[in-house]
Design an enzyme around this catalytic site. Structure first.
Site, PDB file in Angstrom:
ATOM      1  N   GLY A 172       0.810  -1.213   0.000  1.00 54.71           N
ATOM      2  CA  GLY A 172       0.000   0.000   0.000  1.00 54.71           C
ATOM      3  C   GLY A 172       0.840   1.257   0.000  1.00 54.71           C
ATOM      4  CB  CYS A 173       0.475   4.381   1.979  1.00 55.80           C
ATOM      5  SG  CYS A 173      -1.230   4.810   1.557  1.00 55.80           S
ATOM      6  CB  ALA A 174       4.651   1.183   3.405  1.00 56.64           C
ATOM      7  N   GLY A 175       4.624   1.248  -0.039  1.00 55.26           N
ATOM      8  CA  GLY A 175       5.289   0.524  -1.116  1.00 55.26           C
ATOM      9  C   GLY A 175       6.378   1.291  -1.836  1.00 55.26           C
ATOM     10  CG  LEU A 226       3.794   5.549   8.415  1.00 50.32           C
ATOM     11  CD1 LEU A 226       2.977   6.504   9.276  1.00 50.32           C
ATOM     12  CD2 LEU A 226       4.691   4.679   9.270  1.00 50.32           C
TER      13      LEU A 226
END
Length: 367
Positions: free
Chosen positions: A143-146, A350
């Site tokens: 997700g956003c941490a990718g 994160l």
């Protein structure tokens, strides 16, 4: 020491002002939320002016099957990913002459908003002139941490292979995961935040930087000096997807800002200590802007002024939360400022897990 040499961003074709999105969502959810007007305040308070989607706003007025959405994800991802790679390897802001796809040793493909096997990177390789021996490392589910995680894994690859040139390609088409019949507040909040985006970055090993230093527009580039991945135990319900017959349903906890405030600072302090850095030495905060409350939580947790989050705020205002590519949009803006040698940056994002990815950047003159 591996370095980041080029970044490209490829915004989707449809720009929708936040007011337009608000009107569409109000009409769709009016019957589901008796207090719809109060709920609409999330659009006003989110500090997002506009977002970019791969579909026009009229697309959201009809129901679409999981199959239709996923077919669209594959089609648009291949097209926009191919364009982003070409732009990255031909970016005159960072490169004096173009690099050819055949020079790329590995592709880290990062995405969480659709499914494809073979993965999108393989389909793109069939349309460009990559070597058939290019290594493919698809990463799904961060997700956003990718975006930050992709940079971290590419860094480790280039440590092992200092003659390597590696691409990190992030593609998220969050808009086409939209669920018309999901009446949870988390879906409404997600609808106010998430957008589509594509970004690509070129990372090279130390030997490449030495041999080809004359090909770069800026003598000073961000070197990667270290990374840290952290998983919060038993936090699967903070962020992610529920996969159902209709497709992907967002999991988005209201506790995320509180978690950042209480958990991120000690996590970052551990990383800075390992990197022999202090918070005062950080001059560039290359943060994934998950939303207004997330940025405020960053500032509170780390003791930063809004000056440190200026670029993440600007990216959020103009693009929304694009999940994994967003941090690369922030990185590109920082690199275009051409920081002085010795400038220190922390890349952070994160994502589901709940997890944190941290990257230590230092702008240095090339040998």
């Amino acid at each position: 020491m591996p370095a980041i040499l080029s970044v490209s961003t490829n915004p989707p074709p449809y720009t929708i002002e936040q007011r337009e999105t608000e009107a569409v969502v109000r009409e769709l959810f009016r019957e589901s939320f008796p207090d719809i007007e109060r709920m609409m305040q999330i659009f006003d308070n989110g500090q997002i002016k506009r977002r970019r989607f791969v579909v026009p706003k009229e697309w959201f007025e009809k129901e679409h099957s999981f199959e239709e959405k996923n077919d669209l994800y594959i089609e648009k991802s291949v097209k926009m990913g191919r364009e982003a790679i070409t732009q990255c390897l031909n970016n005159e802001t960072f490169l004096k002459q173009e690099l050819h796809e055949s020079e790329i040793d590995a592709i880290f493909f990062v995405s969480s908003s659709g499914l494809a096997t073979p993965t999108i990177d393989a389909r793109i390789m069939n349309q460009l002139f990559f070597s058939p021996h290019t290594k493919r490392i698809p990463i799904w589910g961060l997700g956003c941490a990718g975006g930050a995680a992709g940079v971290s894994r590419a860094y480790e690859y280039c440590l092992a292979f200092p003659n390597a040139k590696v691409l990190v390609l992030c593609i998220e088409l969050c808009s086409i995961t939209f669920q018309r019949n999901d009446t949870r507040k988390s879906n409404l909040v997600g609808t106010s935040l998430f957008a589509d985006g594509v970004a690509c970055t070129l990372i090279a090993g130390d030997e490449v930087v030495k041999k080809e230093s004359t090909n770069f527009q800026h003598r000073c580039v961000p070197f990667i000096k270290g990374t840290q991945s952290t998983l919060m135990p038993d936090s699967e319900d903070v962020m992610g997807w529920d996969v159902k017959n209709e497709g992907l349903h967002v999991i988005f906890s209201r506790d995320i800002p509180t978690i950042i405030t209480n958990w991120l600072r000690p996590n970052l302090e551990t990383f800075l200590n390992d990197q022999h850095l202090s918070m005062d030495e950080v001059t560039h905060f290359v943060a994934h802007p998950g939303g207004k409350k997330v940025l405020e939580a960053y500032e509170k947790a780390l003791g930063f002024s809004q000056d440190m989050t200026t670029i993440p705020r600007q990216v959020l205002e103009e693009h929304g939360n694009m999940s994994s590519p967003t941090v690369l949009y922030v990185l590109k803006e920082n690199m275009e400022l051409t920081p002085q040698s010795g400038s220190v940056g922390i890349m952070t994002a994160l994502g589901p897990g709940f997890s944190s990815e941290l990257v230590h950047l230092e702008w240095r003159n090339m040998a």
